[in-house]
Design a protein around this motif. Sequence first.
Motif, PDB file in Angstrom:
ATOM      1  N   SER A  16      41.349  -3.035  44.285  1.00  0.00           N
ATOM      2  CA  SER A  16      42.481  -3.939  44.149  1.00  0.00           C
ATOM      3  C   SER A  16      43.752  -3.198  43.802  1.00  0.00           C
ATOM      4  O   SER A  16      43.729  -2.080  43.329  1.00  0.00           O
ATOM      5  CB  SER A  16      42.197  -4.967  43.050  1.00  0.00           C
ATOM      6  OG  SER A  16      42.189  -4.322  41.801  1.00  0.00           O
ATOM      7  N   ALA A  17      44.867  -3.862  44.043  1.00  0.00           N
ATOM      8  CA  ALA A  17      46.157  -3.332  43.629  1.00  0.00           C
ATOM      9  C   ALA A  17      46.487  -3.882  42.253  1.00  0.00           C
ATOM     10  O   ALA A  17      46.007  -4.932  41.845  1.00  0.00           O
ATOM     11  CB  ALA A  17      47.231  -3.743  44.630  1.00  0.00           C
ATOM     12  N   PHE A  18      47.326  -3.156  41.514  1.00  0.00           N
ATOM     13  CA  PHE A  18      47.709  -3.607  40.193  1.00  0.00           C
ATOM     14  C   PHE A  18      48.574  -4.855  40.288  1.00  0.00           C
ATOM     15  O   PHE A  18      49.371  -5.035  41.200  1.00  0.00           O
ATOM     16  CB  PHE A  18      48.498  -2.519  39.466  1.00  0.00           C
ATOM     17  CG  PHE A  18      47.662  -1.347  39.048  1.00  0.00           C
ATOM     18  CD1 PHE A  18      46.344  -1.520  38.694  1.00  0.00           C
ATOM     19  CD2 PHE A  18      48.213  -0.083  39.005  1.00  0.00           C
ATOM     20  CE1 PHE A  18      45.574  -0.446  38.298  1.00  0.00           C
ATOM     21  CE2 PHE A  18      47.455   1.003  38.610  1.00  0.00           C
ATOM     22  CZ  PHE A  18      46.128   0.824  38.252  1.00  0.00           C
ATOM     23  N   SER A  19      48.405  -5.713  39.298  1.00  0.00           N
ATOM     24  CA  SER A  19      49.330  -6.824  39.151  1.00  0.00           C
ATOM     25  C   SER A  19      50.711  -6.235  38.833  1.00  0.00           C
ATOM     26  O   SER A  19      50.819  -5.208  38.181  1.00  0.00           O
ATOM     27  CB  SER A  19      48.864  -7.723  38.002  1.00  0.00           C
ATOM     28  OG  SER A  19      49.799  -8.712  37.742  1.00  0.00           O
ATOM     29  N   GLN A  20      51.755  -6.886  39.302  1.00  0.00           N
ATOM     30  CA  GLN A  20      53.094  -6.346  39.110  1.00  0.00           C
ATOM     31  C   GLN A  20      53.588  -6.611  37.691  1.00  0.00           C
ATOM     32  O   GLN A  20      53.802  -7.758  37.301  1.00  0.00           O
ATOM     33  CB  GLN A  20      54.068  -6.971  40.109  1.00  0.00           C
ATOM     34  CG  GLN A  20      55.467  -6.418  40.009  1.00  0.00           C
ATOM     35  CD  GLN A  20      55.517  -4.916  40.284  1.00  0.00           C
ATOM     36  OE1 GLN A  20      54.964  -4.453  41.271  1.00  0.00           O
ATOM     37  NE2 GLN A  20      56.184  -4.180  39.421  1.00  0.00           N
ATOM     38  N   PRO A  40      52.217 -10.641  34.128  1.00  0.00           N
ATOM     39  CA  PRO A  40      51.709 -11.943  34.554  1.00  0.00           C
ATOM     40  C   PRO A  40      50.182 -12.036  34.616  1.00  0.00           C
ATOM     41  O   PRO A  40      49.637 -13.093  34.923  1.00  0.00           O
ATOM     42  CB  PRO A  40      52.310 -12.090  35.958  1.00  0.00           C
ATOM     43  CG  PRO A  40      52.358 -10.675  36.470  1.00  0.00           C
ATOM     44  CD  PRO A  40      52.672  -9.818  35.267  1.00  0.00           C
ATOM     45  N   ASP A  41      49.495 -10.941  34.330  1.00  0.00           N
ATOM     46  CA  ASP A  41      48.038 -10.909  34.473  1.00  0.00           C
ATOM     47  C   ASP A  41      47.352 -11.440  33.209  1.00  0.00           C
ATOM     48  O   ASP A  41      48.000 -11.710  32.197  1.00  0.00           O
ATOM     49  CB  ASP A  41      47.578  -9.473  34.760  1.00  0.00           C
ATOM     50  CG  ASP A  41      46.300  -9.426  35.587  1.00  0.00           C
ATOM     51  OD1 ASP A  41      45.533 -10.405  35.578  1.00  0.00           O
ATOM     52  OD2 ASP A  41      46.055  -8.389  36.239  1.00  0.00           O
ATOM     53  N   VAL A  42      46.010 -11.551  33.268  1.00  0.00           N
ATOM     54  CA  VAL A  42      45.229 -12.060  32.132  1.00  0.00           C
ATOM     55  C   VAL A  42      44.743 -10.935  31.231  1.00  0.00           C
ATOM     56  O   VAL A  42      44.120 -11.195  30.203  1.00  0.00           O
ATOM     57  CB  VAL A  42      44.017 -12.884  32.629  1.00  0.00           C
ATOM     58  CG1 VAL A  42      44.490 -14.104  33.408  1.00  0.00           C
ATOM     59  CG2 VAL A  42      43.071 -12.025  33.479  1.00  0.00           C
ATOM     60  N   ILE A  43      45.006  -9.684  31.600  1.00  0.00           N
ATOM     61  CA  ILE A  43      44.576  -8.530  30.823  1.00  0.00           C
ATOM     62  C   ILE A  43      45.780  -7.628  30.547  1.00  0.00           C
ATOM     63  O   ILE A  43      46.798  -7.719  31.230  1.00  0.00           O
ATOM     64  CB  ILE A  43      43.480  -7.721  31.555  1.00  0.00           C
ATOM     65  CG1 ILE A  43      44.025  -7.158  32.864  1.00  0.00           C
ATOM     66  CG2 ILE A  43      42.242  -8.583  31.786  1.00  0.00           C
ATOM     67  CD1 ILE A  43      43.112  -6.155  33.527  1.00  0.00           C
ATOM     68  N   ILE A 210      38.943 -16.337  37.271  1.00  0.00           N
ATOM     69  CA  ILE A 210      39.769 -15.313  36.637  1.00  0.00           C
ATOM     70  C   ILE A 210      40.442 -15.890  35.390  1.00  0.00           C
ATOM     71  O   ILE A 210      40.947 -17.004  35.400  1.00  0.00           O
ATOM     72  CB  ILE A 210      40.820 -14.777  37.624  1.00  0.00           C
ATOM     73  CG1 ILE A 210      40.129 -13.945  38.720  1.00  0.00           C
ATOM     74  CG2 ILE A 210      41.865 -13.926  36.910  1.00  0.00           C
ATOM     75  CD1 ILE A 210      41.051 -13.437  39.784  1.00  0.00           C
ATOM     76  N   GLY A 211      40.394 -15.103  34.307  1.00  0.00           N
ATOM     77  CA  GLY A 211      40.968 -15.530  33.039  1.00  0.00           C
ATOM     78  C   GLY A 211      39.980 -16.183  32.106  1.00  0.00           C
ATOM     79  O   GLY A 211      40.277 -16.377  30.921  1.00  0.00           O
ATOM     80  N   GLU A 212      38.792 -16.496  32.582  1.00  0.00           N
ATOM     81  CA  GLU A 212      37.774 -17.146  31.761  1.00  0.00           C
ATOM     82  C   GLU A 212      37.110 -16.122  30.836  1.00  0.00           C
ATOM     83  O   GLU A 212      36.801 -15.011  31.247  1.00  0.00           O
ATOM     84  CB  GLU A 212      36.728 -17.795  32.658  1.00  0.00           C
ATOM     85  CG  GLU A 212      35.641 -18.556  31.924  1.00  0.00           C
ATOM     86  CD  GLU A 212      34.686 -19.268  32.868  1.00  0.00           C
ATOM     87  OE1 GLU A 212      33.615 -19.709  32.401  1.00  0.00           O
ATOM     88  OE2 GLU A 212      35.004 -19.378  34.076  1.00  0.00           O
ATOM     89  N   THR A 213      36.884 -16.500  29.574  1.00  0.00           N
ATOM     90  CA  THR A 213      36.142 -15.660  28.643  1.00  0.00           C
ATOM     91  C   THR A 213      34.661 -15.990  28.761  1.00  0.00           C
ATOM     92  O   THR A 213      34.273 -17.162  28.695  1.00  0.00           O
ATOM     93  CB  THR A 213      36.613 -15.887  27.197  1.00  0.00           C
ATOM     94  OG1 THR A 213      37.995 -15.520  27.097  1.00  0.00           O
ATOM     95  CG2 THR A 213      35.811 -15.033  26.224  1.00  0.00           C
TER      96      THR A 213
END
Length: 298
Positions: A16-20, A40-43, A210-213
């Motif tokens: 994957s590419a990095f989130s901006q 803007p990412d979850v990590i 995505i984003g779920e723990t």
Amino acid sequence: MRFFLIPLFSVIFSFSAFSQVNTTSEYDKDGNVLIYAENPDVIPYSLKIEFKSLTNLIPSSGMASFAVASPGRSQVAKLRKQDPNQSTTVKFATTIYKGNFLAKNKEEIPSLLPVDKGVEVTVYNMTHLENSLKFEKTNESYVGISIHFESPTLICTPRKGVVSQIKEDEELKGTSYTFSALDNFIELYHEDGTFTKLVVLKAGSVKVKIGETVFPGDVLAESSGEKYESGRHVRMIQTRLEKNNEGLTMKTIQTKFYDESLGSIVPETGTKITAVHPGAMVTKEMSKKELKKHQESN
């Protein structure tokens, strides 16, 4: 026929590419320059900020500094104005790295086997892909674990983490694969900065978003691998961002599993293990709030 499906643009185990992550600068009331990151990412992401040109400004950490951009907006650097009566200018460049190079746990947390409890597996240490492509075993670099089982099983969470990436739309064509860079996968990010990537999943079977723990033993997806020469399996690759003299580098780390008798173990190739999901490991990394919710639901 043996298949090696590797796009020319692909890097092994990097899909994957990095989130901006955007960086901006602004002045505070005293004329100092504050640099902010919008993630803007979850990590989290780590940043290397290199100051190319400064006028009347003093950086707090030298001309090159490292910082962590948490999800959302955060301050990642400050430049102090030297002479209050003079103007200031700044030019800087930012390099973005996935993960938090500062993160760590107080203690080492081993992983559960990422399959349903009660399933017996055989574990193999994987070496570099070029050993298969060249049909000779000369590169002994460790690149992860291959976990084999006889029948289809559920793929489960090995450690508490946040779902950071998902790919589940690939239906492999043909048979007798040795490797495919297009395999479906789920990536988890852990609080100690470790990433776990679980590769070779049944298309369309992912149960999370995505984003779920997720917590140890939670079902993530269904297994696959029936089109591989080696049979049904899941590959488990753990990495973390590390700082060294060259800057920040993503390193593959040795996977350690939980054993009820021995605790944390590094299994040798060919070791047979039966998956367990003990309550103490399921709750080990839970916060107080998460633990209370878990106890109320059980």
